[in-house]
Design an enzyme around this catalytic site. Structure first.
Site, PDB file in Angstrom:
ATOM      1  N   ASP A 146      -2.483  10.259   3.369  1.00  0.00           N
ATOM      2  CA  ASP A 146      -3.883   9.887   3.533  1.00  0.00           C
ATOM      3  C   ASP A 146      -4.613  10.964   4.337  1.00  0.00           C
ATOM      4  O   ASP A 146      -4.548  10.975   5.562  1.00  0.00           O
ATOM      5  CB  ASP A 146      -3.975   8.525   4.239  1.00  0.00           C
ATOM      6  CG  ASP A 146      -5.425   8.057   4.413  1.00  0.00           C
ATOM      7  OD1 ASP A 146      -6.319   8.673   3.797  1.00  0.00           O
ATOM      8  OD2 ASP A 146      -5.633   7.070   5.153  1.00  0.00           O
ATOM      9  N   ASP A 172       1.661   6.389   5.427  1.00  0.00           N
ATOM     10  CA  ASP A 172       0.678   5.460   4.872  1.00  0.00           C
ATOM     11  C   ASP A 172       1.176   4.759   3.600  1.00  0.00           C
ATOM     12  O   ASP A 172       0.448   3.989   2.986  1.00  0.00           O
ATOM     13  CB  ASP A 172      -0.648   6.198   4.614  1.00  0.00           C
ATOM     14  CG  ASP A 172      -1.862   5.304   4.842  1.00  0.00           C
ATOM     15  OD1 ASP A 172      -1.723   4.265   5.512  1.00  0.00           O
ATOM     16  OD2 ASP A 172      -2.941   5.645   4.328  1.00  0.00           O
ATOM     17  N   LYS A 230       0.864  -1.187   0.000  1.00  0.00           N
ATOM     18  CA  LYS A 230       0.000   0.000   0.000  1.00  0.00           C
ATOM     19  C   LYS A 230       0.900   1.236   0.000  1.00  0.00           C
ATOM     20  O   LYS A 230       1.693   1.430   0.910  1.00  0.00           O
ATOM     21  CB  LYS A 230      -0.907   0.010   1.238  1.00  0.00           C
ATOM     22  CG  LYS A 230      -1.677   1.333   1.427  1.00  0.00           C
ATOM     23  CD  LYS A 230      -2.616   1.292   2.637  1.00  0.00           C
ATOM     24  CE  LYS A 230      -3.228   2.677   2.901  1.00  0.00           C
ATOM     25  NZ  LYS A 230      -4.111   2.698   4.103  1.00  0.00           N
ATOM     26  N   ARG A 284      -7.732  -0.386   0.902  1.00  0.00           N
ATOM     27  CA  ARG A 284      -8.302  -1.596   0.294  1.00  0.00           C
ATOM     28  C   ARG A 284      -8.723  -1.350  -1.155  1.00  0.00           C
ATOM     29  O   ARG A 284      -8.778  -2.279  -1.948  1.00  0.00           O
ATOM     30  CB  ARG A 284      -9.464  -2.107   1.164  1.00  0.00           C
ATOM     31  CG  ARG A 284     -10.605  -1.148   1.273  1.00  0.00           C
ATOM     32  CD  ARG A 284     -11.517  -1.456   2.461  1.00  0.00           C
ATOM     33  NE  ARG A 284     -10.967  -0.990   3.727  1.00  0.00           N
ATOM     34  CZ  ARG A 284     -11.547  -1.162   4.906  1.00  0.00           C
ATOM     35  NH1 ARG A 284     -12.687  -1.806   5.001  1.00  0.00           N
ATOM     36  NH2 ARG A 284     -10.985  -0.713   6.000  1.00  0.00           N
ATOM     37  N   ASP A 303     -12.127   7.274   3.460  1.00  0.00           N
ATOM     38  CA  ASP A 303     -10.925   7.042   4.261  1.00  0.00           C
ATOM     39  C   ASP A 303     -10.539   5.562   4.293  1.00  0.00           C
ATOM     40  O   ASP A 303      -9.469   5.205   4.767  1.00  0.00           O
ATOM     41  CB  ASP A 303     -11.146   7.580   5.680  1.00  0.00           C
ATOM     42  CG  ASP A 303      -9.861   7.771   6.453  1.00  0.00           C
ATOM     43  OD1 ASP A 303      -8.774   7.692   5.828  1.00  0.00           O
ATOM     44  OD2 ASP A 303      -9.928   8.007   7.677  1.00  0.00           O
ATOM     45  N   LYS A 309      -9.990  13.214   7.697  1.00  0.00           N
ATOM     46  CA  LYS A 309      -9.518  12.839   9.032  1.00  0.00           C
ATOM     47  C   LYS A 309      -9.513  14.059   9.959  1.00  0.00           C
ATOM     48  O   LYS A 309      -9.508  15.199   9.493  1.00  0.00           O
ATOM     49  CB  LYS A 309      -8.093  12.292   8.932  1.00  0.00           C
ATOM     50  CG  LYS A 309      -8.011  10.912   8.325  1.00  0.00           C
ATOM     51  CD  LYS A 309      -6.590  10.380   8.375  1.00  0.00           C
ATOM     52  CE  LYS A 309      -6.488   8.993   7.757  1.00  0.00           C
ATOM     53  NZ  LYS A 309      -7.184   7.947   8.525  1.00  0.00           N
ATOM     54  N   GLU A 335      -9.388   3.823   1.950  1.00  0.00           N
ATOM     55  CA  GLU A 335      -8.847   3.897   0.591  1.00  0.00           C
ATOM     56  C   GLU A 335      -7.803   2.820   0.312  1.00  0.00           C
ATOM     57  O   GLU A 335      -7.615   2.438  -0.844  1.00  0.00           O
ATOM     58  CB  GLU A 335      -8.231   5.284   0.334  1.00  0.00           C
ATOM     59  CG  GLU A 335      -6.798   5.493   0.835  1.00  0.00           C
ATOM     60  CD  GLU A 335      -6.622   5.352   2.336  1.00  0.00           C
ATOM     61  OE1 GLU A 335      -7.627   5.488   3.066  1.00  0.00           O
ATOM     62  OE2 GLU A 335      -5.496   5.093   2.800  1.00  0.00           O
TER      63      GLU A 335
END
Ligand code: BES
Ligand code: MN
Ligand code: ZN
Length: 486
Positions: free
Chosen positions: A264, A282, A259, A345, A341, A271, A343
């Site tokens: 993020d 991230d 990933k 996956r 959020d 967030k 994201e």
């Protein structure tokens, strides 16, 4: 910093610092006619694990000092051995010498050989000496480390295995350094374009080839989930593919996916501000699979390995994905994006389906995927999810061996139902409970590979607070796992 091996009589090997247990220190001191000096210096030394003492010898001698390490003469457990090693490393760091000789591979550790002892000491050292000062002015950096080369002392009979450990550790260090550097870079430097250029640098190593899918290509391929994440960013997303061919042409490759969300924000499901800066980490999944790939290539492991970095920035904006939007994934399944959020996956599911074209023997994806994983396991363990007990156990075992530990969580059918959507084939989020597991369940819908594992490293990939920084985990676990496959 270089690691190497040395054999021979210790008293005759010149060095700036000899790292040794009390008995060895005594023998060497006597041989150099410094027995009395050593006895006087160690009067208050209780020889416990965690204790160290520097004994300085007269300038005229070729051994400048001994770092006496407590507990080294007794048999130790793994945990105690690691504690002993890290105390020795911490002391050695402050010694003004360009070279040192390490003799703690002589310490007995239950069920562990000299290969393990040498490798784990060097792993500890690699972690202890790492610093990231690229963006600091010179006068702000107070790095006193002078050590340039560490020699692992090996008795003749274990020379070969210590040499192998030194090679393993040197390759591992170079993978770890890359993973940590990438992780620590701020998001205004490390964006998907930067990850691609770093991957291309790695591509200069022998047997490596680097390619990438840009957004245009991903649109043609129908990677709607990936694009839903990257579309609002000024820096376009990239699916980066690193191909290492160390094995026979026909060998099915191992396949790693990382990933690579370079920042993020949460997107429209924005967030909250607290610790949001840490969302530059991230992309640590991508950083660590790339780090592991570098280690594999430098160690010249005779395997084939394909590494895919799903690199994108998750931003809000006028063309950002809205909660409720429905997209079609590369697999053909549709997803209702209830929370922008979640994201990770979304970029990973398209990478997982894309991975199938390489006909891999094993797929492992690595991601800072859920806050729930941090709640469940804290920072000491990475989570492992797998559809294959053999693979899960091998990963756990590699984690135990390196001390880069992992813990398995379930991937049971019962959790799948919560991902139901009224409007699409699947929703990208479900309720809060067990949400690390539900995220893994979401991913499981996008691979048919019989040997797939997902690692959630949200807790282990970086430290917050005073020690804020990327840990490089689980590079060691992955590299050990892959090294065991040959
Ligand atoms: N990158 C985060 C997960 C994360 C959180 C990593 C904290 C490290 C520390 C991920 O993209 C995310 O936001 N996950 C959400 C999912 C939720 C919306 C279902 C989470 O865990 O809160
Ligand atoms: Mn997120
Ligand atoms: Zn994320």
């Amino acid at each position: 910093m270089k690691y190497s091996t040395k054999t021979g009589t210790l008293a005759k090997l010149p060095t700036g610092a000899l790292v040794a247990g009390l008995q060895t220190a005594r023998q060497v001191a006597r041989a150099l006619k410094q027995g009395a000096l050593l006895e006087a210096a160690t009067i208050d030394f209780t020889d416990n694990v965690g204790q160290t003492l520097i004994v300085r010898f007269p300038k005229s001698l070729s051994i400048k000092r001994i770092v006496v390490v407590g507990g080294a003469d007794a048999e130790q457990s793994e945990t105690q051995f690691r504690k002993m090693t890290s105390a020795a490393v911490a002391t050695l760091k402050s010694v003004p010498t360009p070279n040192a000789i390490w003799t703690l591979t002589a310490t007995k550790v239950r069920n562990r050989d000299s290969y393990w002892k040498a490798a784990s000491a060097l792993f500890e050292l690699s972690t202890a000496i790492y610093e990231f000062n690229e963006h600091k002015s010179r006068d702000q950096v107070n790095n006193k480390l002078t050590l340039r080369i560490l020699h692992m002392h090996a008795p003749a009979r274990s020379r070969a295995s210590v040499q192998r450990a030194v090679k393993f550790a040197q390759a591992l260090k170079s993978g770890l350094d890359l993973a940590r550097d990438l992780g620590n870079q701020p998001a205004n430097v490390c964006n998907p374009t930067y990850l691609l250029s770093e991957a291309r640098k790695l591509g200069r190593l022998p047997k490596m080839r680097v390619t990438a899918l840009d957004e245009k290509r991903m649109r043609e391929l129908g990677m709607g989930a990936f694009l839903a994440v990257s579309q609002a960013s000024r820096t376009p997303g990239k699916m980066i593919i690193v191909n290492y061919k160390g094995g026979k042409p026909k060998d099915a490759p191992f396949l790693l996916i990382g990933k690579g969300i370079t920042f993020d924000t949460g997107g429209i499901s924005l967030k909250t501000p607290a610790a949001m800066d840490e969302m530059k980490f991230d992309m640590c999944g991508a950083a660590t699979v790339l780090g592991a790939t570098r280690a594999v290539a430098e160690a010249k492991l005779p395997i084939n390995l394909v590494t895919i970095l799903a690199a994108a920035e998750n931003m809000p904006g006028g063309n950002a994905t809205r909660p409720g939007d429905i997209v079609r994934t590369y697999s053909g399944q549709t997803v209702e994006i209830l929370n922008t959020d979640a994201e990770g996956r979304l970029v990973l599911c398209d990478a997982l389906s894309y991975a199938e074209r390489f006909k891999p023997r094993v797929i492992i994806d690595v991601a800072t995927l859920t806050g729930a994983c941090v709640v469940a396991l804290g920072s000491f363990a990475s989570a492992v999810f797998s559809n294959n007990d053999g693979l899960a156990n091998e990963l756990l075992e590699a984690g135990e061996w390196t001390g880069d530990r992992a813990w398995r969580l379930p991937l049971w059918e019962e959790y799948q139902a919560s991902l139901h959507s009224n409007f699409a084939d699947v929703a990208n989020v479900a309720g809060r409970d067990g949400s690390a597991i539900k995220a893994a369940c979401f991913l499981s819908r996008f691979t048919k590979n019989p040997a797939w594992a997902h690692m959630d490293i949200a807790g282990s990939a970086y430290h917050g607070g005073a020690k804020k920084g990327a840990t490089g985990r689980p590079v060691a676990l992955l590299f050990r796992y892959l090294a065991q496959q040959v």
